[in-house]
Every structure is written in C-alpha cells, then in structure tokens.
Design a protein around this motif. Structure first.
Motif, PDB file in Angstrom:
ATOM      1  N   ILE A  94       0.834  -1.201   0.000  1.00  0.00           N
ATOM      2  CA  ILE A  94       0.000   0.000   0.000  1.00  0.00           C
ATOM      3  C   ILE A  94       0.873   1.257   0.000  1.00  0.00           C
ATOM      4  O   ILE A  94       0.597   2.232  -0.708  1.00  0.00           O
ATOM      5  CB  ILE A  94      -0.945  -0.008   1.213  1.00  0.00           C
ATOM      6  CG1 ILE A  94      -1.972  -1.131   1.058  1.00  0.00           C
ATOM      7  CG2 ILE A  94      -1.649   1.334   1.370  1.00  0.00           C
ATOM      8  CD1 ILE A  94      -2.844  -1.337   2.275  1.00  0.00           C
ATOM      9  N   GLY A  95       1.943   1.227   0.791  1.00  0.00           N
ATOM     10  CA  GLY A  95       2.853   2.367   0.829  1.00  0.00           C
ATOM     11  C   GLY A  95       3.514   2.619  -0.521  1.00  0.00           C
ATOM     12  O   GLY A  95       3.667   3.770  -0.951  1.00  0.00           O
ATOM     13  N   LEU A  96       3.923   1.549  -1.202  1.00  0.00           N
ATOM     14  CA  LEU A  96       4.536   1.685  -2.521  1.00  0.00           C
ATOM     15  C   LEU A  96       3.561   2.301  -3.525  1.00  0.00           C
ATOM     16  O   LEU A  96       3.925   3.203  -4.288  1.00  0.00           O
ATOM     17  CB  LEU A  96       5.006   0.324  -3.028  1.00  0.00           C
ATOM     18  CG  LEU A  96       6.273  -0.256  -2.395  1.00  0.00           C
ATOM     19  CD1 LEU A  96       6.501  -1.680  -2.894  1.00  0.00           C
ATOM     20  CD2 LEU A  96       7.476   0.615  -2.719  1.00  0.00           C
ATOM     21  N   ILE A  97       2.341   1.823  -3.536  1.00  0.00           N
ATOM     22  CA  ILE A  97       1.336   2.343  -4.467  1.00  0.00           C
ATOM     23  C   ILE A  97       1.037   3.810  -4.167  1.00  0.00           C
ATOM     24  O   ILE A  97       0.953   4.646  -5.082  1.00  0.00           O
ATOM     25  CB  ILE A  97       0.052   1.495  -4.398  1.00  0.00           C
ATOM     26  CG1 ILE A  97       0.340   0.080  -4.895  1.00  0.00           C
ATOM     27  CG2 ILE A  97      -1.069   2.129  -5.212  1.00  0.00           C
ATOM     28  CD1 ILE A  97      -0.804  -0.895  -4.679  1.00  0.00           C
ATOM     29  N   THR A  98       0.899   4.125  -2.890  1.00  0.00           N
ATOM     30  CA  THR A  98       0.636   5.509  -2.499  1.00  0.00           C
ATOM     31  C   THR A  98       1.786   6.417  -2.915  1.00  0.00           C
ATOM     32  O   THR A  98       1.567   7.516  -3.465  1.00  0.00           O
ATOM     33  CB  THR A  98       0.417   5.602  -0.987  1.00  0.00           C
ATOM     34  OG1 THR A  98      -0.665   4.753  -0.596  1.00  0.00           O
ATOM     35  CG2 THR A  98       0.113   7.029  -0.563  1.00  0.00           C
ATOM     36  N   PHE A  99       3.008   5.980  -2.670  1.00  0.00           N
ATOM     37  CA  PHE A  99       4.176   6.782  -3.053  1.00  0.00           C
ATOM     38  C   PHE A  99       4.244   6.961  -4.560  1.00  0.00           C
ATOM     39  O   PHE A  99       4.533   8.053  -5.056  1.00  0.00           O
ATOM     40  CB  PHE A  99       5.455   6.112  -2.547  1.00  0.00           C
ATOM     41  CG  PHE A  99       6.708   6.760  -3.053  1.00  0.00           C
ATOM     42  CD1 PHE A  99       7.034   8.064  -2.719  1.00  0.00           C
ATOM     43  CD2 PHE A  99       7.579   6.055  -3.884  1.00  0.00           C
ATOM     44  CE1 PHE A  99       8.187   8.666  -3.198  1.00  0.00           C
ATOM     45  CE2 PHE A  99       8.739   6.641  -4.358  1.00  0.00           C
ATOM     46  CZ  PHE A  99       9.045   7.951  -4.018  1.00  0.00           C
ATOM     47  N   GLY A 100       3.973   5.901  -5.325  1.00  0.00           N
ATOM     48  CA  GLY A 100       4.018   6.003  -6.766  1.00  0.00           C
ATOM     49  C   GLY A 100       3.017   7.012  -7.298  1.00  0.00           C
ATOM     50  O   GLY A 100       3.346   7.867  -8.130  1.00  0.00           O
ATOM     51  N   ILE A 101       1.771   6.931  -6.827  1.00  0.00           N
ATOM     52  CA  ILE A 101       0.732   7.841  -7.315  1.00  0.00           C
ATOM     53  C   ILE A 101       1.010   9.276  -6.893  1.00  0.00           C
ATOM     54  O   ILE A 101       1.037  10.195  -7.718  1.00  0.00           O
ATOM     55  CB  ILE A 101      -0.655   7.387  -6.814  1.00  0.00           C
ATOM     56  CG1 ILE A 101      -1.018   6.027  -7.422  1.00  0.00           C
ATOM     57  CG2 ILE A 101      -1.721   8.423  -7.157  1.00  0.00           C
ATOM     58  CD1 ILE A 101      -2.290   5.423  -6.861  1.00  0.00           C
ATOM     59  N   ALA A 102       1.220   9.472  -5.583  1.00  0.00           N
ATOM     60  CA  ALA A 102       1.434  10.831  -5.078  1.00  0.00           C
ATOM     61  C   ALA A 102       2.737  11.419  -5.612  1.00  0.00           C
ATOM     62  O   ALA A 102       2.790  12.595  -6.006  1.00  0.00           O
ATOM     63  CB  ALA A 102       1.449  10.812  -3.547  1.00  0.00           C
ATOM     64  N   GLY A 103       3.810  10.606  -5.644  1.00  0.00           N
ATOM     65  CA  GLY A 103       5.086  11.109  -6.136  1.00  0.00           C
ATOM     66  C   GLY A 103       5.036  11.493  -7.604  1.00  0.00           C
ATOM     67  O   GLY A 103       5.589  12.518  -8.013  1.00  0.00           O
TER      68      GLY A 103
END
Length: 324
Positions: free
Chosen positions: A168-177
């Motif tokens: 979940i953290g990876l997906i969140t970072f990818g989208i937001a980043g």
C-alpha cells in the motif's frame, strides 16, 4: 574489536565507497564519445559523406540511408536516429535536441567540418524545451527521482512490518510522487512539455520501480537487500542512465546496461513522451514494468516466508506423552 578498530574500519569502508562513487559518476562523463550512434545520411552525395564519417572514426556512427529528406525526418521523429545529414549542394543537418542536446551539438560540429564553410545550415527537428535548451534540468531531475525512491523504499522496508502495508505504501508513493513531481517540473520549473497525466504516470512508475526494488529485496532477503538495491540504483543506474547525454555516448556495455535499470529507462521514456509523442516508448516502458512486477513478486516471496510455521525445536523427554 574495540572502538578504535571499529572506527578505523568504518573510515576505511567509507573511503572505499567514496572512491567507488567517484569512479561511477566521473568515469562515464570523462569518456563521452559516439559509439555506433544511429544517424542518417541522405541525398546524392550520401555515400561520399558516409565514407568521410567512417574514415574519421569507424566505430562512431551506425549510418542508415533513407530514400529522401522526408524519410530522414520521419526516422528522427520516430527516434530511429539522432539526426541526419542531407546532401545535394552544401550539406544540411537535421538534429533533435529533444533526444539529446549533446548529440545535437556534436552533429552540428561534424556538419561544419564536412561543409568546409564557417557554418552549415542546421535545423532542430525535435527541439528541447526552450527553458532548458541544453537539457541540464532534464538530466538533473532523474537523480531526485532515484534518491527519493531509495529513501521511500528504506523507510517502508524498515518501518512498515506487514507485506500488505508495504505494498500500500509503494502504491501511495508512486501515485502521489508521480503527480506531485510533474506538477513541479511542468509549472514551477517548466522544463518538460507533454501531457501531464501521462508524464505523471511515468514518474509514478519510476518511483514505484525504484522504491519497490528496495522494499522487495529487503522483504525477500532481509536488510542486506536494502543495500544491494540502493547501491545498484545509485552507483550503476544513475551514472549510466544517459539522462544528460545518450546511451550510445557512454562506454559499452554500460550504456546498454544503464537502459535496463529504472533510471536509464526513466530518462528514455520521459523523452519519448515529452518530445516524441510516445515514439520508441515500448522498450523503456517494458523495462520499468518488469522492475515493478519483480518488486511485487519479491513482496510475495517475503509474505510466503513470513507464513512458514515455526518449527518447535524443544526435544521430547523420555516419559512425556506423545500426541497421536
């Protein structure tokens, strides 16, 4: 080992890492030169010009011969070649600073030598962003994407215990980043043209691939995976990404290897989307997708390892009841 010995050991290790970083970052920059650089030569004197280029440096160029100027322009716009020399009278040169400002400058200099005149006519078919004509800002933005990806991977790998939470953290970072980085690049810095959402998706995929490599390896093999992934991205991927030059200008096979790592694939894919309407985007997109999928696979391996039942190593004593 006492404190003094440990301190000396850490100092020596840090010095060796410093030397390795100097080699990794400075050596490619000190050996920039054309190596089978794809260019086109077209027109009545194409064979003569190609022969002159080959005599000047037999290994510098991979020369193709389009039928006419229109075909040469199409080859540039499709990213099949970096530029073209059009013969018939005084040579004219077509370049694409959007593909590589460094290559465009080199082709311009070569054309001036071929023409024997003070200046040969040069046309920039696919120009770099006018706010970044030398590609300095474009090349500089790759390192922050890599560093932030490494940092996010380290934090997620060390602070988030569950595999699901890491994903979940990876997906969140990818989208937001991805969304945030392209906002900064296109509005405040204004150095990369192109469709915002597509570029944001590319930046997000890069962020996911880099951070995913760190998190995935650390989940699958432990904390040593953090160091392996981080050093690979930083000491190999970034200096050989060709973000400021072109893969064909770097020492081989490192120029090719760099395109198989997320930083190099990111630079190529961003150029294709920003300046060439997606031409030649398939290969770097596949490379980034493979890294992203590999990260998910490694997370799955880590999850399976975590579910292995613990083996009770307590010995059975004589007289103890044994379950049937």
């Amino acid at each position: 080992m006492n404190t003094i010995q440990r301190a000396v050991g850490v100092g020596v290790a840090a010095a060796l890492l410093q030397a390795l970083m100097l080699i990794a970052f400075a050596w490619p920059a000190a050996h920039i030169a054309p190596r089978d650089l794809p260019i086109a030569v077209s027109g009545p004197q194409a064979a003569v010009v190609a022969d002159k280029l080959t005599q000047h440096d037999p290994d510098a160029f991979d020369i193709s011969n389009p039928a006419d100027e229109a075909a040469a322009r199409a080859a540039i716009q499709n990213r099949d070649v970096y530029g073209a020399v059009i013969t018939g009278g005084a040579p004219r040169v077509l370049v694409a600073s959007g593909a590589s400002p460094v290559v465009a400058q080199q082709l311009t200099a070569i054309a001036q030598q071929l023409s024997g005149a003070p200046a040969a006519p040069v046309e920039d078919v696919v120009a770099a962003d006018p706010d970044d004509p030398r590609g300095t800002a474009f090349g500089a933005m790759v390192l922050p994407l890599v560093m932030s990806g490494i940092a996010a991977g380290v934090v997620l790998g060390l602070l988030i215990p569950s595999v699901g939470g890491k994903a979940i953290g990876l997906i969140t970072f990818g989208i937001a980043g991805g969304l945030l980085s392209i906002v900064i690049i296109q509005t405040w810095m204004s150095v990369v043209p192109g469709p915002y959402l597509t570029l944001a998706a590319v930046a997000g995929l890069v962020s996911f691939a880099v951070s995913g490599a760190v998190v995935g390896l650390s989940t699958a093999i432990g904390r040593a995976g953090i160091g392996i992934a981080a050093l690979t991205m930083l000491l190999v991927g970034n200096p050989f990404s060709a973000a400021t030059s072109a893969p064909e200008l770097l020492p081989q096979p490192w120029g090719t290897i760099g395109q198989l790592l997320p930083p190099g694939a990111a630079a190529s894919l961003l150029r294709s989307v920003a300046f060439f309407d997606g031409a030649a985007a398939t290969k770097p997109l596949v490379v980034l997708a493979i890294w992203a999928i590999a990260a998910l696979v490694l997370l799955g391996v880590g999850a399976l390892r975590g579910r292995r039942p613990a083996v009770d190593a307590t010995p059975v004593r004589s007289g103890d009841p044994v379950a049937v």
